[in-house]
Design a protein around this motif. Structure first.
Motif, short mmCIF file in Angstrom:
data_model
loop_
_atom_site.label_atom_id
_atom_site.label_comp_id
_atom_site.label_asym_id
_atom_site.label_seq_id
_atom_site.Cartn_x
_atom_site.Cartn_y
_atom_site.Cartn_z
N ARG B 285 0.67 -1.24 0.02
CA ARG B 285 0.05 0.24 0.07
C ARG B 285 0.83 1.35 0.24
NH1 ARG B 285 -4.92 -1.40 -1.51
NH2 ARG B 285 -5.94 -3.15 -0.21
N PRO B 286 0.46 2.23 -0.75
CA PRO B 286 1.32 3.48 -0.96
C PRO B 286 1.64 4.14 0.41
CG PRO B 286 -0.48 3.56 -2.49
CD PRO B 286 -0.80 2.07 -1.59
N GLU B 287 0.55 3.99 1.54
CA GLU B 287 0.96 4.50 2.69
C GLU B 287 1.80 3.74 3.87
OE1 GLU B 287 -2.01 3.27 1.73
OE2 GLU B 287 -2.85 2.17 3.29
N GLN B 288 2.14 2.54 3.25
CA GLN B 288 3.03 1.80 4.21
C GLN B 288 4.56 1.91 3.76
OE1 GLN B 288 1.86 0.33 6.30
NE2 GLN B 288 -0.41 -0.45 5.70
N LEU B 289 4.73 2.90 2.51
CA LEU B 289 6.05 2.96 2.10
C LEU B 289 6.61 4.35 2.90
CD1 LEU B 289 5.64 2.11 -1.41
CD2 LEU B 289 7.59 1.19 -0.29
N GLU B 290 7.80 4.14 3.39
CA GLU B 290 8.55 5.44 3.77
C GLU B 290 9.25 6.24 2.78
OE1 GLU B 290 9.08 7.90 5.52
OE2 GLU B 290 10.19 7.50 7.31
N ILE B 291 9.42 7.57 2.41
CA ILE B 291 10.14 8.09 1.59
C ILE B 291 11.09 8.74 2.18
CG2 ILE B 291 8.41 9.72 1.05
CD1 ILE B 291 9.55 9.81 -1.87
N ALA B 292 12.32 8.93 1.87
CA ALA B 292 13.33 9.74 2.71
C ALA B 292 14.62 10.24 1.93
CB ALA B 292 13.83 8.91 3.95
N LYS B 293 15.18 11.19 2.21
CA LYS B 293 16.39 11.53 1.45
C LYS B 293 17.70 10.71 1.54
CE LYS B 293 15.28 16.50 0.87
NZ LYS B 293 14.26 16.29 0.07
N GLU B 294 17.72 10.11 3.12
CA GLU B 294 18.89 9.43 3.15
C GLU B 294 18.40 7.87 3.28
OE1 GLU B 294 22.08 10.59 3.42
OE2 GLU B 294 21.12 12.45 3.09
N ILE B 330 6.42 3.38 -8.49
CA ILE B 330 5.88 2.85 -7.11
C ILE B 330 5.24 4.29 -6.55
CG2 ILE B 330 6.47 2.51 -4.85
CD1 ILE B 330 8.75 0.54 -6.04
N ALA B 331 4.10 4.15 -6.12
CA ALA B 331 3.30 5.08 -5.73
C ALA B 331 3.56 5.03 -4.06
CB ALA B 331 1.69 4.87 -5.88
#
Lengths: 285, 369
Positions: B285-294, B330-331
């Motif tokens: 699910r899109p909300e289960q993914l973390e997105i980060a610069k590092e 990937i969303a």
């Protein structure tokens, strides 16, 4: 677009119709009113305004008799036509698969002249007509029936046939407009087919029924062709008397008076009918 | 809600000529539950509802309502009432007469009818509007009249055909809660047909998902969201990123899989799908993914990618990220905590996911992802 040019455009667009109505409805009506106030003196017209024609028309039992008969025959024609037309319109609107074909078939009588259709009925109903010949051949009767032609019955039958499409079409349109989910909702709320018809379909088609009635009733009162061809002496109507005044009797002022009185009577009956029918339609719950 | 089944549909089929509208529908609805039939248009959900109402006869199979076989029982004799998609408010009747319509068929005394009508109108917050004309109503009021007209009949089952689709978004959300409360306070079984997954999820106790005439999965909203039984359900309910995985190890409760990009992780087994075999379809699910610069620490699997699109939704920010080795973008959906959009198109980012939030969607089909 500014208002002025819109008004100008509207006036221009409605001008032909206005001119047409003015020349062919309003002007003759004014002439008719003028004539009704004059007096016929053999070959000349006495143009002194007088209500003598009205007095004569309103006191003459023949006029009253013919007027009432005309309205009753017209009412009978209207009732019979609408009663026969409704099931056909209902069938075409709700059950028929090939609606266009059915509507086309219904207009077929129009493809021949009105006079020919009246004569056709004369052939069917006459002393040596189709009906009598068939019944004789089948041995159902010993001598030709004479009550088929030259009476009110023949007038009603002939006109009901002639008017049928005029009744079917407005009723068809009003049934066609009903959202089918309304009938499903009626069923869902416990109505059987008859109850759904009486409580939903019928009140929602009141306007169509009223339109059909007016389209038939109004011109029928003034019809003189059918009564003179198939009506005999029992089937004569007010229009036949008016025709005589303008023809053989050569009393145009009296003819004009009778025309106006017929118009007023029809208008009155029609208004009472429309109000009555709409009220009745609204009272169905 | 009780344990008693109010509706039992067994092997119900409906064919229109050669078109199979509903195939082999077997479904039990519990008394007092709010059940939704959810699916895209043309999936047969409305036909199923109409077979319960009696507007359509099943070609095969049996519909039983409250222990009574409905075969040969006409729609006007069934203990169900319906709220139509168009509301079907009788245009020639005022509000009071619309609501009284069904009661008048029952031959109830006039005073009693008036009492029940005003009570029903109170219930849908239209108290005192009896004499309002049908054509003077707003969309929301029409919907309430339709509800009152059906509920005043005290049906064993209330059927709702896309009841909110004609309303604007704000009103729709408000009505969702109102209808839910109404259903709970009355204890009447509601069966709703909808193509709107959010509507179904916010209102229902259970949802039945239909595709192409087949009932694919019946579950509570949270279960449906967390453990969809196949790819179709997974993509219809909410959003889902799909990717293939190779099964390395399997136990009764978990799978260790290797996926392109994310590498190896251990994920829970989905009880609603078949044993995967060697390859498995994974859903995130899109909300289960973390997105980060590092590279984010404390995540079971991480992968590097490039942001392609950013969409600002107000409460959420959606990113589309391209990852090497994964065919589709990937969303990712991130809650808008601080009113900032942290990443822009072209930025290099890291994605992270916990193995337990990855969904096992069973054996991978040959269909392209």
């Amino acid at each position: 677009m500014n208002l002025r040019s819109e008004t100008a455009k509207g006036t221009a667009l409605s001008a032909p119709a206005t001119l047409y109505v003015g020349l062919l409805v309003a002007a003759p009506l004014i002439i008719l009113i003028a004539y009704s106030l004059w007096t016929q003196t053999y070959v000349d017209l006495d143009r002194t305004p007088t209500l003598a024609n009205y007095r004569e028309a309103l006191t003459d039992p023949l006029v009253r008799h013919l007027m009432i008969r005309s309205i009753l025959i017209s009412a009978a024609v209207t009732v019979v036509t609408v009663a026969l037309a409704y099931p056909i319109a209902y069938f075409i609107a709700l059950k028929a698969k090939k609606k266009t074909l059915w509507l086309l078939l219904i207009t077929i009588p129009f493809w021949s002249s009105y006079l020919l259709r009246v004569f056709a009925w004369k052939l069917i109903l006459g002393f040596n007509g189709v009906m009598n010949s068939a019944l004789l051949a089948l041995g159902l009767i010993d001598e030709p029936l004479t009550f088929l032609l030259y009476n009110e019955f023949a007038v009603v039958l002939t006109l009901a046939h002639a008017w049928a499409p005029f009744a079917i079409l407005p009723i068809f349109v009003s049934i066609q407009k009903i959202d089918p989910s309304l009938l499903e909702a009626a069923t869902d709320l416990g109505s059987n087919k008859l109850e759904s018809f009486l409580r939903v379909t019928l009140p929602l088609t009141t306007q169509g029924i009223i339109a059909a009635c007016l389209i038939i009733f109004i011109p029928t009162v003034g019809d003189y062709v059918t009564p003179s061809l198939v009506g005999g002496s029992d089937g004569k109507m007010i229009a036949n008397l008016i025709q005589v005044q303008f023809g053989a009797a050569n009393n145009w002022p009296l003819g004009a008076t009778l025309s106006l009185l017929a118009m007023l009577s029809v208008g009155f009956v029609a208004i009472v009918f429309v109000i009555g029918a709409s009220t009745l339609g609204r009272r169905i719950r | 809600m009780t344990e008693k089944n109010i509706i039992e549909m067994t092997g119900v089929q409906k064919r229109f000529g050669s078109f199979q509208a509903v195939s082999d529908l077997t479904l039990s609805l519990r008394e007092g539950e709010f059940f939704s039939l959810l699916g895209p248009s043309g999936c047969g959900k409305t036909t199923a509802l109409r077979m319960i109402a009696g507007f359509q006869e099943p070609t095969e199979g049996k519909v039983v309502i409250d222990g009574q076989d409905m075969d040969g029982i006409a729609a006007n004799k069934r203990p169900t009432n319906m709220v139509f998609q168009s509301y079907a408010i009788f245009p020639h009747l005022d509000v009071g007469d619309n609501v009284a319509y069904g009661l008048r068929n029952r031959g109830i005394a006039r005073a009693e009818i008036n009492r029940q009508v005003s009570e029903a109108l109170e219930m849908v917050e239209l108290g005192g509007l009896e004499r309002r004309g049908a054509n003077e109503l707003s969309g929301g009021q029409r919907q309430r009249v339709a509800l009152a007209r059906a509920l005043v009949m005290r049906p064993k089952v209330l059927l709702l055909d896309e009841p909110l689709s004609a309303l604007d978004k704000k009103l729709r959300e408000q009505m969702q809660f109102e209808m839910r409360h109404l259903q709970q306070s009355l204890g009447i079984t509601f069966v709703m047909v909808t193509h709107d997954q959010y509507e179904a999820m916010t209102m229902s106790d259970r949802i039945g998902v239909m595709f192409e005439g087949r009932l694919v999965q019946v579950d509570a909203p949270a279960t449906l969201y967390a453990s969809p039984s196949n790819r179709e359900v997974a993509s219809f309910i909410g959003e889902m990123n799909f990717m293939p995985g190779a099964v390395k190890e399997e136990t009764d409760t978990s799978l260790t899989v290797e996926s392109p990009g994310f590498g190896t992780m251990t994920i829970p087994r989905n009880p609603n799908v078949e044993t995967p075999g060697k390859s498995v379809l994974l859903g995130i699910r899109p909300e289960q993914l973390e997105i980060a610069k590092e590279q984010p620490p404390e995540y079971d699997a991480t992968v590097e990618g490039v942001v392609r699109d950013v969409a600002f939704y107000g409460e959420n920010v959606h990113y589309h990220v391209r990852v090497d080795g994964v065919d589709s973008r990937i969303a990712i959906s991130v809650p808008n905590y601080f009113h900032t959009v942290d990443h822009g198109p072209g930025d290099k980012v890291w994605l992270g996911v916990q193995g337990e939030s990855v969904i096992d969607l069973g054996q991978q089909s040959d269909k392209p992802i």
